[in-house]
Each structure stands twice: as C-alpha cells, then as structure tokens.
Motif scaffolding. Structure first.
Motif, mmCIF file in Angstrom:
data_model
loop_
_atom_site.group_PDB
_atom_site.id
_atom_site.type_symbol
_atom_site.label_atom_id
_atom_site.label_comp_id
_atom_site.label_asym_id
_atom_site.label_seq_id
_atom_site.Cartn_x
_atom_site.Cartn_y
_atom_site.Cartn_z
ATOM 1 N N ARG A 276 0.712 -16.573 -12.513
ATOM 2 C CA ARG A 276 0.588 -15.432 -11.617
ATOM 3 C C ARG A 276 0.430 -14.150 -12.417
ATOM 4 O O ARG A 276 1.008 -13.983 -13.482
ATOM 5 N N ARG A 277 -0.376 -13.247 -11.866
ATOM 6 C CA ARG A 277 -0.646 -11.978 -12.536
ATOM 7 C C ARG A 277 -0.594 -10.857 -11.502
ATOM 8 O O ARG A 277 -1.097 -11.004 -10.396
ATOM 9 N N ASN A 278 0.011 -9.739 -11.907
ATOM 10 C CA ASN A 278 0.104 -8.587 -11.027
ATOM 11 C C ASN A 278 -0.904 -7.518 -11.433
ATOM 12 O O ASN A 278 -1.178 -7.324 -12.623
ATOM 13 N N PHE A 279 -1.457 -6.831 -10.446
ATOM 14 C CA PHE A 279 -2.420 -5.765 -10.714
ATOM 15 C C PHE A 279 -2.398 -4.761 -9.575
ATOM 16 O O PHE A 279 -1.883 -5.029 -8.488
ATOM 17 N N TYR A 280 -2.967 -3.584 -9.852
ATOM 18 C CA TYR A 280 -3.121 -2.594 -8.793
ATOM 19 C C TYR A 280 -4.525 -2.017 -8.827
ATOM 20 O O TYR A 280 -5.227 -2.084 -9.845
ATOM 21 N N VAL A 281 -4.940 -1.458 -7.693
ATOM 22 C CA VAL A 281 -6.220 -0.761 -7.568
ATOM 23 C C VAL A 281 -5.955 0.553 -6.856
ATOM 24 O O VAL A 281 -4.920 0.731 -6.197
ATOM 25 N N ILE B 43 0.849 -1.187 0.000
ATOM 26 C CA ILE B 43 0.000 0.000 0.000
ATOM 27 C C ILE B 43 0.887 1.240 0.000
ATOM 28 O O ILE B 43 1.878 1.318 0.738
ATOM 29 N N ARG B 44 0.550 2.189 -0.871
ATOM 30 C CA ARG B 44 1.266 3.459 -0.940
ATOM 31 C C ARG B 44 0.257 4.582 -1.189
ATOM 32 O O ARG B 44 -0.852 4.343 -1.679
ATOM 33 N N TYR B 45 0.679 5.807 -0.863
ATOM 34 C CA TYR B 45 -0.158 6.996 -1.031
ATOM 35 C C TYR B 45 0.633 8.024 -1.816
ATOM 36 O O TYR B 45 1.816 8.265 -1.538
ATOM 37 N N HIS B 46 -0.017 8.634 -2.817
ATOM 38 C CA HIS B 46 0.670 9.629 -3.641
ATOM 39 C C HIS B 46 -0.333 10.634 -4.179
ATOM 40 O O HIS B 46 -1.297 10.273 -4.872
ATOM 41 N N TYR C 242 -2.835 3.611 -3.384
ATOM 42 C CA TYR C 242 -2.565 2.537 -4.345
ATOM 43 C C TYR C 242 -2.316 1.239 -3.577
ATOM 44 O O TYR C 242 -1.601 1.229 -2.563
ATOM 45 N N MET C 243 -2.897 0.154 -4.052
ATOM 46 C CA MET C 243 -2.585 -1.171 -3.529
ATOM 47 C C MET C 243 -2.240 -2.048 -4.719
ATOM 48 O O MET C 243 -3.016 -2.181 -5.664
ATOM 49 N N ILE C 244 -1.050 -2.637 -4.690
ATOM 50 C CA ILE C 244 -0.609 -3.529 -5.754
ATOM 51 C C ILE C 244 -0.326 -4.895 -5.150
ATOM 52 O O ILE C 244 0.169 -5.003 -4.022
#
Length: 535
Positions: A111-116, A90-93, A98-100
């Motif tokens: 496996r697959r990577n994604f963010y929301v 989790i990060r904030y900008h 953002y959560m990846i």
C-alpha cells in the motif's frame, strides 16, 4: 439528484431521505468552503478514481468530476478486485483543495499513500505526490497553526496485542518539500480493546480541543465510529466514555441500515454540525447489492463531546433537514444517448483504460466498444463501460448493433460484482448461428442459464433489458422496439451482493465486448443506455 421523501411535495422541506448519495459510495469525506460542500468517496479498482460531489444543503449532491481522471494519476494495471483506491479525505486550505488517499496495490497488501491538489474541485487535479514513509491505509490531512499533518493507521511498533490491532499515527507534512518531516506520533491504539481495525482517522480543532474521529470494528456488521480528544495535538488522547458514538451492530443484520461507520464531521455556516458516514441497505435478506453508500446524520455537542442524532442514536432513512436553503440540481437523464464527445462523470471502467477501445465519435450517437482479448474474468482492463446500481428495483436497457464473427466474440449487458461473481447477457455465435446467452459466474465458475437463437430485426439491432425487483432479476430481449421476450427470469440477485461475493464494492451495470482471449477487429455499437428506478 432526487432526494425528496415519498409523499411530500417540493415545498415540504422538513425531511430528507437517506442515503444522500446511493449506490457504491463508501468512506465519505466532506469539507465546506463558504456556502459550498464537497465530498469524495472510494473507488477501489474502478477508473476514474474518487468521484467528487458538490452540494449547497448537504442533502442534494451533484457529481462535478473525478479527482483521478488521467492514467498518469492512477495506474490500476493488475489491481485485484477490491484493492486500488481506498478511503480518501478532502480538505481545503488557503485557496487549495487537497485529496489524500491510499493505493492498495495487491492481494499481499502492498500500500502507498499519496495526495493531489487543485484550485478548482472540479479539476484538473495534480499528479500524485507519493509519501513513501507513510504506512497504513485511510490517510487523512489536518491543517493547524501554519502546519500540515498526515494521519493513517499502522501496526503498533510494539506489536499487535489482539487480531487486527492497529494504531493511528501522525506526522508533519512539509508541503513545500512535499515530504513527511519530524517524528511520527502515536495518537491512538484503540478505544475499545475488543474492537479491531482502527482506521479512517480525521482530526478537528473545536473550542481549543483536538478531536480524533476514527472508524473501528472493520467495515462489516461490527463497524462503528469512535472519538477521543486532547488539549495537545500530539496527545495523549482521552477516549469518549460514550464510545462508540455511532454503530448499528446491535440492531441486527436485517435492520434497514447496517454496517454504519467511517465518518467525517462538518459544521455548516449556520453553526449546525452534521456527520457523513457509510452504511448499507440490505434487502431480500441480509444482502447488500448496493454496497456501502453515503448517509447524513445530525450531531449535537454535549459537555464537550459529539452526540450523534440525539434522542435517536442511529442513522435513519428519513431524517430532518439541515438548517440550510434547499438547493436541488437538475437530475441526470434516465437515458444516456451518447451524444457528447465525452462520457459523463458517472461512467466507470474496470481498472485504467488501455488502448483505443471505446469511442463516441466513430459513430455519433453511439458508444462503440472494440473487442479486446481481455474478459471480465481477467484481472485486466476489458472493454467495459458501466455505472453504479442505485436502487433495489430498477430496469436497465440498451440497443446493441453487433455481428459476432466467431464463437469467442461476445457483446452485451453485464451485471458485475467482481471478476468471479457476475451475470453476462451476451450475443455470440454457436455452430454458426447467432445466439443470445445468459451466463452466471459464481465463485469463478461459469454456468449458462439460458440460450436462444436470435436474428436481429430490420435495423440489424438487438434490444436488451434487465429488470430487478429486489433480489429477483429478469433478462429480456427484443428484435423490434418494446416487443420484449423473456430469456430468463428470477435469476438470483444475491450473487451481486458483497455478502455472497465478498469484497468492498457493489453491483455495477454496463456494456461489454470481448474476444475472450483472441484479438479481434470487431466492434459493438450501443445506441443508448437507460437506467430507471422501479421503487
């Protein structure tokens, strides 16, 4: 969440008790926004995915939601146990959270990577933005000089030089186009060549240096935290000569805290540095029913490198508090009466819930579970609602209204580690008679430990209770309130540990109903679910 050391009063605030988030909360990642802290952990095959916690003092945490709480965000159909959602960051900008994370789909390792993203950490969060060109697991984000970067692990392009040899890669993420752009950079392919499974990267910029923190040694007993730094974001990175900067592997399997690793750093508004990391508390031997939990440990900087818990060098059960005002949240009630129209954030389904199999409104004040053909032994979504085990000693109880119509129909309490390792405490039929049955499932083989004919009491209900004292689990029933009768005592609790069952999760307690392969119009009503620590 209660977190006061035993023997202290509310006004004594010099120490806190680890773990700060107990019971199945692995791979913690944390960020600070002003005076507020937000933390996420892994959920694997459970839904909703990625709980998000809020704190003001890093010690007391309150779950404010789940990042992946809609089926459109998370399709876990057919996902094997201990696959699904791996470590999140989790990060904030600039006003956006953002959560990846990585979705590991199958036994074969797809496996697959994604963010929301979200404006409010409590949600709603966006649907996933998939990054098909991002390999590996434990993806992470870093913002620097107007750019965003993604990191994760992968097999080195030149090939692995030793078992589980991995490297950490980085590539720029174009947030407007929502895709990776530019070259991939290799940042690190191992701090110590005899340690495997480089993963869990987090990047920070501190005093002009870029610091790359990673997890090495796998998530078991040899887990560790290592760090490297560079004056350039793309490297080369110099490993810290003190690596690993945190590990418990030299302390033995029966140390109170084991397999410490997978960490994230955070600086408080007062200039202190702290680290959140995962660890486990074995009990009754080297058995970890509680899985991997979230711990907090202080950090100091010496000669440009972080020193974890100076003078101690390990994570402790009792630790000094951060220099932050103590901020507690109201504790969750021990008893859930199902009076709301929505389940609380702490409740979990096995995989994405499919079908209208549960309700809080059809019979107000009760959780109604409609029997589904799926069972706990299937890689599917059974009619199950559960919560994490958080204590080494506890009591859990419920009141069940259920009339089985066939020998396949069952409902009751479950203590779950996986499809192949669990206890089912169920009401069913045998030869036309209602029986209460305790079934142990070990390595995919069912064994009936006890069975007794029962007739519900005047209110047509059956009371069920499980009590655990360490690794001894007792199962009790009553047809009148508090008139408990033992069905089976001293069941082997180690069955619910990752050390026996394997995997990456932990013991989950819950309510369950099944047609065991057959469609059914029946349902089971649970009046309440109470969970009380006994230690």
């Amino acid at each position: 969440m209660h977190n006061r050391p035993q023997g202290t009063s509310p006004g004594e605030t010099t120490l806190f008790r680890n773990p700060v988030i107990p019971g199945f909360n692995a791979d913690p990642s944390v960020c600070r926004v002003g005076d507020d802290y937000y933390l996420v952990t892994s959920t694997f095959e459970y839904f909703p995915g990625v709980p998000i916690y809020h704190s003001k003092d890093l010690v007391y945490w309150r779950q404010i939601g789940n990042v992946l709480d809609r089926p459109s965000q998370l399709d876990l159909d057919g996902t094997p146990c201990s696959k699904g959602i791996y470590a999140a960051t989790i990060r904030y900008h600039e006003g956006t959270f953002y959560m990846i994370t990585t979705f590991v789909e199958s036994v074969t390792g797809a496996r697959r990577n994604f963010y929301v993203t979200a404006a409010d950490p409590a949600g709603p969060w966006s649907d996933p933005v998939w990054l098909p060109e991002a390999p590996g697991i434990d993806s992470s984000l870093f913002f620097d000089d107007g750019k965003c970067y993604v990191m994760a692990n992968r097999q080195p392009p030149a090939g692995q030089q030793y078992p589980k040899h991995m490297e950490i890669w980085m590539q720029e993420l174009d947030l407007k186009e929502q895709r990776l752009t530019g070259p991939k950079f290799s940042l690190w392919d191992g701090a110590m060549k005899f340690i495997h499974a480089q993963e869990g990267p987090h990047l920070y910029k501190i005093d002009g240096w870029y610091y790359l923190l990673i997890a090495e040694g796998g998530t078991g007993h040899t887990h560790s935290v290592t760090i490297a730094r560079s004056e350039s974001i793309t490297g080369p990175y110099e490993g810290c000569k003190m690596n690993p900067i945190l590990t418990h592997r030299h302390l033995g399997h029966r140390h109170p805290i084991t397999n410490v690793g997978h960490a994230d750093l955070v600086e408080t508004q007062n200039g202190e540095w702290w680290m959140v990391c995962l660890g486990s508390r074995p009990y009754g031997g080297p058995y970890r029913n509680l899985g991997r939990e979230t711990f907090l440990v202080p950090v100091a900087w010496e000669e440009g490198w972080p020193v974890v818990n100076p003078g101690v060098g390990k994570v402790e059960l009792l630790e000094r508090r951060p220099n932050l005002p103590e901020h507690r949240f109201p504790s969750l009630p021990a008893c859930e009466h199902f009076d709301s129209e929505r389940l609380g954030h702490q409740w979990l389904f096995i995989r994405t819930p499919r079908g209208e199999f549960w309700s809080l409104t059809e019979r107000p004040g009760h959780l109604r579970l409609r029997l589904k053909p799926e069972s706990l032994a299937d890689t599917a979504n059974p009619a199950f609602v559960g919560r994490r085990q958080e204590h080494m000693a506890f009591a859990a109880r419920t009141a069940l209204d259920f009339t089985p119509q066939s020998e396949r129909e069952t409902a009751g309490l479950v203590l779950l580690q996986s499809t192949d390792f669990h206890y089912r405490f169920e009401l069913t039929l045998r030869d036309g008679v209602q029986v209460l049955r305790l079934t142990e499932r070990r390595a995919a083989v069912d064994t009936v430990l006890a069975e007794h004919a029962v007739e519900p009491g005047r209110q047509r209900r059956l009371y069920l209770k499980v009590e655990a004292i360490g690794q001894s689990y007792g199962f009790y029933y009553a047809v009148e309130p508090e008139a408990w009768i033992p069905l089976f005592e001293q069941a082997d609790g180690t069955l619910l540990s990752t050390d026996v069952a394997g995997g990456f999760t932990a013991a989950i307690l819950g309510m369950y109903a099944s047609g065991n392969g057959e469609a059914s119009g029946s349902y089971a009503d649970f009046d309440y679910f109470e969970y009380q620590p006994l230690d």
